[in-house]
Design a protein around this motif. Sequence first.
Motif, short mmCIF file in Angstrom:
data_model
loop_
_atom_site.label_atom_id
_atom_site.label_comp_id
_atom_site.label_asym_id
_atom_site.label_seq_id
_atom_site.Cartn_x
_atom_site.Cartn_y
_atom_site.Cartn_z
N LEU A 1 6.30 0.99 -12.42
CA LEU A 1 6.35 1.04 -11.29
C LEU A 1 4.95 0.77 -10.04
N GLY A 2 3.48 0.37 -11.13
CA GLY A 2 2.67 -0.18 -9.93
C GLY A 2 2.60 -1.72 -10.25
N PHE A 3 3.78 -2.44 -11.12
CA PHE A 3 3.79 -3.90 -10.67
C PHE A 3 4.87 -4.21 -9.86
N THR A 4 5.58 -3.49 -9.56
CA THR A 4 6.47 -3.78 -8.21
C THR A 4 6.14 -3.77 -6.84
N TRP A 5 5.12 -2.41 -7.15
CA TRP A 5 4.52 -2.98 -5.55
C TRP A 5 2.57 -3.52 -5.74
N ASP A 6 2.06 -3.73 -6.90
CA ASP A 6 1.43 -4.59 -6.37
C ASP A 6 1.44 -6.11 -7.54
N ASP A 7 0.97 -7.02 -6.80
CA ASP A 7 2.06 -7.97 -7.12
C ASP A 7 0.70 -8.68 -8.82
N THR A 8 -0.10 -8.99 -8.39
CA THR A 8 -1.53 -9.18 -9.16
C THR A 8 -2.02 -8.86 -10.76
N GLY A 9 -1.21 -7.23 -10.15
CA GLY A 9 -1.68 -6.49 -11.43
C GLY A 9 -2.39 -5.54 -12.04
N TRP A 10 -3.56 -5.89 -11.31
CA TRP A 10 -4.84 -5.52 -11.48
C TRP A 10 -4.63 -3.78 -10.89
N SER B 1 0.87 -1.09 0.25
CA SER B 1 -0.65 -0.48 -0.12
C SER B 1 0.11 1.29 0.39
N VAL B 2 1.93 1.49 0.54
CA VAL B 2 2.76 2.61 0.99
C VAL B 2 3.25 2.67 -0.84
N GLY B 3 4.17 1.82 -0.82
CA GLY B 3 4.36 1.40 -2.50
C GLY B 3 3.34 1.84 -4.00
N MET B 4 2.09 1.61 -3.90
CA MET B 4 1.58 2.07 -4.36
C MET B 4 0.76 3.78 -3.66
N ILE B 5 0.86 4.09 -2.88
CA ILE B 5 0.90 5.65 -2.72
C ILE B 5 1.63 6.57 -3.14
N LEU B 6 2.91 5.33 -3.09
CA LEU B 6 4.17 6.66 -3.61
C LEU B 6 4.54 6.64 -5.25
N THR B 7 3.83 5.42 -5.86
CA THR B 7 3.12 6.06 -6.91
C THR B 7 2.49 7.14 -7.43
N LEU B 8 1.35 6.87 -6.57
CA LEU B 8 -0.35 7.25 -6.69
C LEU B 8 0.82 8.92 -7.38
N ILE B 9 1.45 9.41 -5.90
CA ILE B 9 1.61 10.95 -5.37
C ILE B 9 3.01 11.52 -6.16
N MET B 10 3.75 10.49 -6.95
CA MET B 10 4.64 11.00 -7.56
C MET B 10 3.63 11.01 -8.89
N ASN B 11 2.60 10.66 -9.78
CA ASN B 11 1.86 10.68 -10.58
C ASN B 11 1.62 11.91 -11.00
N ILE B 12 0.27 12.05 -9.56
CA ILE B 12 0.27 13.58 -9.58
C ILE B 12 1.22 14.82 -9.30
#
Length: 97
Positions: free
Chosen positions: A57-66, A4-15
């Motif tokens: 970056l999303g696949f780095t943090w999210d194993d399922t990929g959805w 969840s922290v990795g996905m939030i960091l990816t989200l913040i980077m994109n924003i």
Amino acid sequence: MPESVGMILTLIMNIALFSTANYLAVKLSTRNVKRRIIAGVVFLLFTPVIFFSTLYLGFTWDDTGWGAGIMTVIYTGLYLLNGLILLLSAIHIYFKK
């Protein structure tokens, strides 16, 4: 680091990247048709770069990929729409003269 922290960091980077690029594109091309067209084309050309970087970056943090896939489609769509809006606003400025 948790997923969840990795996905939030990816989200913040994109924003942050989207906000900065959009601010610079609009600020530097105010009332100038050529610069506005170049900014729109640059946005459209960088759309695949944004797609693959967000996906990686999303696949780095999210194993399922959805989550990575959904986030990638959303941000790529935003970049694509922003490029088209910049091009349409250049056309509007050109015909307004």
